[in-house]
Design an enzyme around this catalytic site. Structure first.
Site, PDB file in Angstrom:
ATOM      1  N   SER A   1       0.817  -1.211   0.000  1.00 39.94           N
ATOM      2  CA  SER A   1       0.000   0.000   0.000  1.00 39.94           C
ATOM      3  C   SER A   1       0.853   1.265   0.000  1.00 39.94           C
ATOM      4  O   SER A   1       1.617   1.510  -0.920  1.00 39.94           O
ATOM      5  CB  SER A   1      -0.950  -0.046   1.197  1.00 39.94           C
ATOM      6  OG  SER A   1      -1.898   0.984   1.161  1.00 39.94           O
TER       7      SER A   1
ATOM      8  N   ASP B   1      -2.276   6.327  -3.276  1.00 42.47           N
ATOM      9  CA  ASP B   1      -1.118   5.663  -2.676  1.00 42.47           C
ATOM     10  C   ASP B   1      -0.691   4.520  -3.589  1.00 42.47           C
ATOM     11  O   ASP B   1      -1.204   4.369  -4.699  1.00 42.47           O
ATOM     12  CB  ASP B   1      -1.429   5.192  -1.259  1.00 42.47           C
ATOM     13  CG  ASP B   1      -2.515   4.127  -1.223  1.00 42.47           C
ATOM     14  OD1 ASP B   1      -3.305   4.052  -2.174  1.00 42.47           O
ATOM     15  OD2 ASP B   1      -2.577   3.354  -0.245  1.00 42.47           O
TER      16      ASP B   1
END
Length: 455
Positions: free
Chosen positions: A111, A249
């Site tokens: 992530s 992200d």
């Protein structure tokens, strides 16, 4: 033994904590748990009579190449047919897990973490994250003896046809009915998994898109860019004369926004304006927004003024989603930019969020005006390390100090203590009507935490 699954799968330093051996073992264990629960996960679509199928995708980290290969090998060795989707956002893999009727989805990604990290998370049939008990069952089978299938019973590996990204973008475009013609949008892809599909989706919706950090090379993911470092996007919005901007992200399940003046619009403000819009058109399920305990008090106050109920969960988008599913709610998320629109997605989806916010701006006007009704109270967070986190909720002196601080702030503020789940650390969070008051209260409480809980 410590639990290896956190709030978002298994995560750590790639090739040290998250090794190919671990990935292989997790693939085998997940296949065995899948076999034991066929038909139980996400309804009756899965039948023991057909060969189990899994889809595997990843973000662009270099380590994802060998980790996804090891995972696929583990799954196939245990009799699961595996399709390698390549580099795609987490929400795309979740969507494809559902529409491809796969029994299991696997995402190799860390992530928003630095490039050196990586992680593994599993999705059940339908594209939802696995519950804790099934993750624990997988962990419990790591290294256990098992009877390997042989001959035609082993699984097969194949690569995706290459249309997965297009299929995902088509799905996203079906969620908006407003053209983005005339909007200039700056987009920071964090050199991550949405570097292709993110700009394509916004352009196909009609926007003029100025793109930065969309050249992943296996090493530059999240490097001083994206939702954890929005400064470059803020400057790009102003320099390019964009109407607004978005930052993803690494795996594009987060989205933060920037208004035309370069001001950051965080997840709380995005959820607030979405909740108000859905509420006013009678499309907010059960008239409720689901957030975590870390959402700003200003959001809670704004929702109260709009007549919208708010439910709060522990920190972690998985807990938000669990509450949403249990209560039949349609909107939830985190201040960090995980926004879950359950009418269209089973996870946070940065590109979906960007499209929805941009469509709202196209219909109703500048983002700064739309988001202004959520007045964020000053929030101060202090991490107090070297303390016994297990006593954070039971120490009488600390409890009295917290109660006194909360009483002093009244309706104008809030106090929250959060013990870390893994480290000797306690987080002190204070919100107040002024920054000075929030800082003073947080520092006083941090001192009490250190005095009372020091190791």
């Amino acid at each position: 033994m410590a639990r290896i699954f956190g709030t978002d799968g298994v995560r750590g330093l790639a090739n040290r904590d998250v090794t190919p051996e671990l990935a292989l073992g997790l693939g085998v264990a997940a296949a065995r748990v899948l076999a034991a629960h066929r038909g139980d996960l996400e309804g009756s679509g899965s039948s023991p009579s057909h060969r189990a199928r899994a889809v595997v995708g990843r973000d662009g980290r270099a380590s994802g190449e060998f980790l996804s290969a090891a995972l696929a090998a583990g799954l196939a060795s245990a009799g699961v047919d595996v399709v390698d989707l390549g580099v795609l956002p987490t929400p795309a893999i979740a969507y494809l897990t559902a529409v491809r009727d796969a029994d299991l989805g696997v995402v190799v990604s860390a992530s928003h973490n630095p490039m050196a990290d990586n992680g593994i998370k599993f999705l059940s049939r339908g594209g939802h994250k696995l519950p804790d008990d099934l993750e624990d069952e997988i962990a419990g089978l790591l290294g256990a003896d098992w009877e390997r299938p042989v001959g035609p019973a082993v699984g097969r590996l194949s690569r995706d046809s290459g249309r997965s990204g297009e299929e995902y973008v088509e799905h996203l475009l079906d969620t908006v009915d407003t053209s983005l013609d005339g909007l200039r949008i700056a987009l920071d892809c964090a050199n991550g998994a949405a570097s292709e599909v993110g700009p394509r989706a916004l352009r196909d919706a009609g926007a003029d898109v100025v793109v930065v950090n969309a050249s992943p090379d296996g090493r530059n993911i999240n490097e001083k860019c994206g939702s954890t470092h929005p400064e470059q996007l803020q400057a790009t919005v102003v320099a390019s004369g964009a109407d607004l901007g978005f930052a993803f992200d690494g795996d594009a399940d987060r989205c933060l926004a920037v208004d035309a003046s370069g001001n950051l619009v965080d997840g709380d403000q995005i959820m607030g304006l979405m909740a108000r819009t859905l509420h006013r058109s009678d499309r907010l399920a059960r008239n409720t927004l689901v957030v975590t305990v870390m959402s700003n008090l200003g959001l809670l106050q704004a929702m109260r003024a709009e007549g919208i109920a708010v439910e709060q969960t522990a920190v972690g988008d998985r807990y938000v989603l669990e509450r949403m599913r249990a209560g039949g709610y349609s909107l939830g998320g985190e201040q960090s930019g995980h926004i879950i629109l359950s009418d269209h997605a089973t996870t946070g989806d940065g590109t979906l969020t960007a499209l929805q916010v941009a469509a709202l701006v196209a219909r109703e006007g500048p983002l700064a005006e739309l988001a202004s009704f959520v007045r964020r109270l000053p929030q101060v967070l202090i991490n107090v390390s070297g303390v016994d986190r297990t006593r954070a909720q039971s120490d009488p002196t600390l409890s009295a100090a917290v109660a006194a601080a909360a009483a002093d702030l009244g309706d104008a503020g809030r106090v929250l203590l959060r013990p870390s789940g893994t480290e000797p650390l306690v987080r002190v969070m204070v919100e107040a009507d002024t920054a000075a008051r929030a800082t003073d209260t947080a520092e006083r409480l941090a001192t009490v935490v250190k005095e009372q809980l020091s190791l």
